[in-house]
Write a protein that holds these residues in place. Sequence first.
Motif, PDB file in Angstrom:
ATOM      1  N   VAL A  88       0.574  -7.719  -3.369  1.00  0.00           N
ATOM      2  CA  VAL A  88      -0.260  -6.524  -2.953  1.00  0.00           C
ATOM      3  C   VAL A  88      -1.311  -6.389  -4.313  1.00  0.00           C
ATOM      4  CG1 VAL A  88      -0.080  -3.812  -3.291  1.00  0.00           C
ATOM      5  CG2 VAL A  88       1.358  -5.231  -1.516  1.00  0.00           C
ATOM      6  N   PHE A  89      -0.536  -6.620  -5.397  1.00  0.00           N
ATOM      7  CA  PHE A  89      -1.422  -6.537  -6.560  1.00  0.00           C
ATOM      8  C   PHE A  89      -2.630  -7.789  -6.632  1.00  0.00           C
ATOM      9  CE2 PHE A  89       2.177  -3.759  -8.244  1.00  0.00           C
ATOM     10  CZ  PHE A  89       1.495  -2.687  -8.345  1.00  0.00           C
ATOM     11  N   SER A  90      -2.011  -8.694  -6.256  1.00  0.00           N
ATOM     12  CA  SER A  90      -3.060 -10.215  -6.397  1.00  0.00           C
ATOM     13  C   SER A  90      -4.101  -9.852  -5.138  1.00  0.00           C
ATOM     14  CB  SER A  90      -2.307 -11.232  -6.194  1.00  0.00           C
ATOM     15  OG  SER A  90      -1.613 -11.579  -4.825  1.00  0.00           O
ATOM     16  N   HIS A  91      -3.942  -9.349  -4.128  1.00  0.00           N
ATOM     17  CA  HIS A  91      -4.859  -9.056  -3.115  1.00  0.00           C
ATOM     18  C   HIS A  91      -5.477  -7.552  -2.989  1.00  0.00           C
ATOM     19  CE1 HIS A  91      -2.592 -12.620  -1.765  1.00  0.00           C
ATOM     20  NE2 HIS A  91      -3.714 -12.927  -1.485  1.00  0.00           N
ATOM     21  N   LEU A  92      -5.208  -6.759  -3.955  1.00  0.00           N
ATOM     22  CA  LEU A  92      -5.542  -5.390  -3.756  1.00  0.00           C
ATOM     23  C   LEU A  92      -7.213  -5.443  -3.855  1.00  0.00           C
ATOM     24  CD1 LEU A  92      -4.433  -2.647  -3.411  1.00  0.00           C
ATOM     25  CD2 LEU A  92      -4.158  -2.493  -5.829  1.00  0.00           C
ATOM     26  N   ASN A  93      -7.770  -6.280  -4.563  1.00  0.00           N
ATOM     27  CA  ASN A  93      -8.990  -5.980  -4.585  1.00  0.00           C
ATOM     28  C   ASN A  93      -9.885  -6.575  -3.383  1.00  0.00           C
ATOM     29  OD1 ASN A  93      -8.454  -8.798  -4.670  1.00  0.00           O
ATOM     30  ND2 ASN A  93     -10.102  -9.549  -6.225  1.00  0.00           N
ATOM     31  N   SER A  94      -9.046  -7.185  -2.478  1.00  0.00           N
ATOM     32  CA  SER A  94      -9.792  -7.446  -1.055  1.00  0.00           C
ATOM     33  C   SER A  94      -9.580  -6.363  -0.069  1.00  0.00           C
ATOM     34  CB  SER A  94      -9.318  -8.798  -0.698  1.00  0.00           C
ATOM     35  OG  SER A  94      -8.004  -8.926  -0.621  1.00  0.00           O
ATOM     36  N   PHE A  95      -8.592  -5.702  -0.290  1.00  0.00           N
ATOM     37  CA  PHE A  95      -8.166  -4.439   0.476  1.00  0.00           C
ATOM     38  C   PHE A  95      -9.402  -3.465   0.769  1.00  0.00           C
ATOM     39  CE2 PHE A  95      -6.189  -0.351   1.552  1.00  0.00           C
ATOM     40  CZ  PHE A  95      -5.956  -0.365   2.611  1.00  0.00           C
ATOM     41  N   ASP A  96      -9.604  -3.086   1.807  1.00  0.00           N
ATOM     42  CA  ASP A  96     -10.690  -1.942   2.248  1.00  0.00           C
ATOM     43  C   ASP A  96     -10.166  -0.738   2.254  1.00  0.00           C
ATOM     44  OD1 ASP A  96     -13.216  -0.798   2.950  1.00  0.00           O
ATOM     45  OD2 ASP A  96     -13.135  -1.524   5.055  1.00  0.00           O
ATOM     46  N   TYR A  97      -9.947   0.060   1.229  1.00  0.00           N
ATOM     47  CA  TYR A  97      -9.336   1.391   1.495  1.00  0.00           C
ATOM     48  C   TYR A  97     -10.162   2.172   2.404  1.00  0.00           C
ATOM     49  CZ  TYR A  97      -7.168   5.596  -0.041  1.00  0.00           C
ATOM     50  OH  TYR A  97      -6.648   6.910  -0.202  1.00  0.00           O
ATOM     51  N   ARG A  98      -9.389   2.962   3.544  1.00  0.00           N
ATOM     52  CA  ARG A  98      -9.570   3.991   4.516  1.00  0.00           C
ATOM     53  C   ARG A  98      -8.682   4.952   4.474  1.00  0.00           C
ATOM     54  NH1 ARG A  98     -11.049  -0.813   8.798  1.00  0.00           N
ATOM     55  NH2 ARG A  98     -12.697  -1.567   7.935  1.00  0.00           N
ATOM     56  N   GLY A  99      -8.024   5.245   3.360  1.00  0.00           N
ATOM     57  CA  GLY A  99      -7.244   6.438   3.362  1.00  0.00           C
ATOM     58  C   GLY A  99      -5.770   5.787   3.023  1.00  0.00           C
ATOM     59  N   GLU A 100      -4.868   6.823   2.683  1.00  0.00           N
ATOM     60  CA  GLU A 100      -3.661   6.512   2.254  1.00  0.00           C
ATOM     61  C   GLU A 100      -2.763   5.691   3.423  1.00  0.00           C
ATOM     62  OE1 GLU A 100       0.161   7.923  -0.493  1.00  0.00           O
ATOM     63  OE2 GLU A 100      -1.585   9.033  -0.426  1.00  0.00           O
ATOM     64  N   ARG A 101      -2.949   6.129   4.539  1.00  0.00           N
ATOM     65  CA  ARG A 101      -2.165   5.638   5.905  1.00  0.00           C
ATOM     66  C   ARG A 101      -2.615   4.171   5.874  1.00  0.00           C
ATOM     67  NH1 ARG A 101      -1.513   9.957  10.576  1.00  0.00           N
ATOM     68  NH2 ARG A 101       0.557  10.171  10.197  1.00  0.00           N
ATOM     69  N   SER A 102      -3.922   3.972   5.782  1.00  0.00           N
ATOM     70  CA  SER A 102      -4.384   2.389   5.890  1.00  0.00           C
ATOM     71  C   SER A 102      -3.690   1.529   4.825  1.00  0.00           C
ATOM     72  CB  SER A 102      -5.953   2.368   5.955  1.00  0.00           C
ATOM     73  OG  SER A 102      -6.239   2.722   4.667  1.00  0.00           O
ATOM     74  N   LEU A 103      -3.691   2.275   3.643  1.00  0.00           N
ATOM     75  CA  LEU A 103      -2.963   1.399   2.375  1.00  0.00           C
ATOM     76  C   LEU A 103      -1.694   0.977   2.537  1.00  0.00           C
ATOM     77  CD1 LEU A 103      -3.062   0.380  -0.461  1.00  0.00           C
ATOM     78  CD2 LEU A 103      -2.851   2.678  -1.215  1.00  0.00           C
ATOM     79  N   GLU A 104      -0.781   2.194   3.346  1.00  0.00           N
ATOM     80  CA  GLU A 104       0.661   2.122   3.255  1.00  0.00           C
ATOM     81  C   GLU A 104       0.891   1.003   4.601  1.00  0.00           C
ATOM     82  OE1 GLU A 104       4.182   4.829   4.720  1.00  0.00           O
ATOM     83  OE2 GLU A 104       2.805   5.950   3.022  1.00  0.00           O
ATOM     84  N   ALA A 105       0.221   1.026   5.577  1.00  0.00           N
ATOM     85  CA  ALA A 105       0.182   0.049   6.558  1.00  0.00           C
ATOM     86  C   ALA A 105       0.086  -1.382   5.984  1.00  0.00           C
ATOM     87  CB  ALA A 105      -0.753   0.523   7.705  1.00  0.00           C
ATOM     88  N   TRP A 106      -0.909  -1.520   5.289  1.00  0.00           N
ATOM     89  CA  TRP A 106      -1.125  -2.608   4.619  1.00  0.00           C
ATOM     90  C   TRP A 106      -0.002  -3.171   4.045  1.00  0.00           C
ATOM     91  CZ3 TRP A 106      -2.810  -4.174  -0.575  1.00  0.00           C
ATOM     92  CH2 TRP A 106      -3.257  -5.514  -0.555  1.00  0.00           C
ATOM     93  N   ILE A 107       0.302  -2.560   3.069  1.00  0.00           N
ATOM     94  CA  ILE A 107       1.583  -2.667   2.221  1.00  0.00           C
ATOM     95  C   ILE A 107       2.718  -2.992   3.200  1.00  0.00           C
ATOM     96  CG2 ILE A 107       3.116  -1.889   0.441  1.00  0.00           C
ATOM     97  CD1 ILE A 107       0.623  -0.148  -0.535  1.00  0.00           C
ATOM     98  N   LYS A 108       2.814  -2.253   4.068  1.00  0.00           N
ATOM     99  CA  LYS A 108       4.022  -2.468   4.994  1.00  0.00           C
ATOM    100  C   LYS A 108       4.152  -3.830   5.762  1.00  0.00           C
ATOM    101  CE  LYS A 108       6.593   0.158   8.826  1.00  0.00           C
ATOM    102  NZ  LYS A 108       6.217   1.150   9.647  1.00  0.00           N
ATOM    103  N   LYS A 109       2.755  -4.220   6.189  1.00  0.00           N
ATOM    104  CA  LYS A 109       2.566  -5.540   6.740  1.00  0.00           C
ATOM    105  C   LYS A 109       2.910  -6.821   5.741  1.00  0.00           C
ATOM    106  CE  LYS A 109      -0.840  -8.055   9.390  1.00  0.00           C
ATOM    107  NZ  LYS A 109      -2.295  -7.823   9.830  1.00  0.00           N
TER     108      LYS A 109
END
Length: 191
Positions: A65-86
């Motif tokens: 997560v920390f190494s790829h966080l810069n490529s994550f497109d933040y669209r709200g906390e739900r999308s962040l949590e779903a991404w981390i969960k995946k």
Amino acid sequence: MSIDVFLIENPLAIEQLIHKCIEGDNQAQKQFYERFANKMFRVCYRYVKNEHDAEDMVINGFLKVFSHLNSFDYRGERSLEAWIKKIMINESLMFLRKNSKFKLVDDSYAANVGELEEISYQLAAEEIYALILKLPTGYRTVFNLYVIEGYSHKEIAEKLEISENTSKSQLSKGRALLRKILEKNGIHYEL
């Protein structure tokens, strides 16, 4: 200003926390980890069924997560949590494949299920969770991916490197086994 005070006072806190994590701020990374770690531990534990292994999956997952966080497109906390969960699910599945712990189960297992402890008539989420954990790895993994995570059989087949029919079969057998466990304890429940 400490991270805790910063988070309380700022409505855009999670987005700014992400930016601080990307910048390598250790306090921000700790805050981020603490915000999601318990929930992600439960996700990993559903798959690996061992606390130590689940903790390893969470740590490995957060490193990704920390190494790829810069490529994550933040669209709200739900999308962040779903991404981390995946990421956590993928870490758990890789662990199962790597350690040969993902084994598909044949029909003979369901026929030989031993007696389980009494189950109350009012099944709470924790009790259902405990029942799912009793399933063999193959049934449990497909059941989690399909029923809980919402993946299609095609997606499951790709993730687990099995056929769609095998995925469907494992789900069907897992549901049948859960029904059988419930019925042995006098509970009739449709899954």
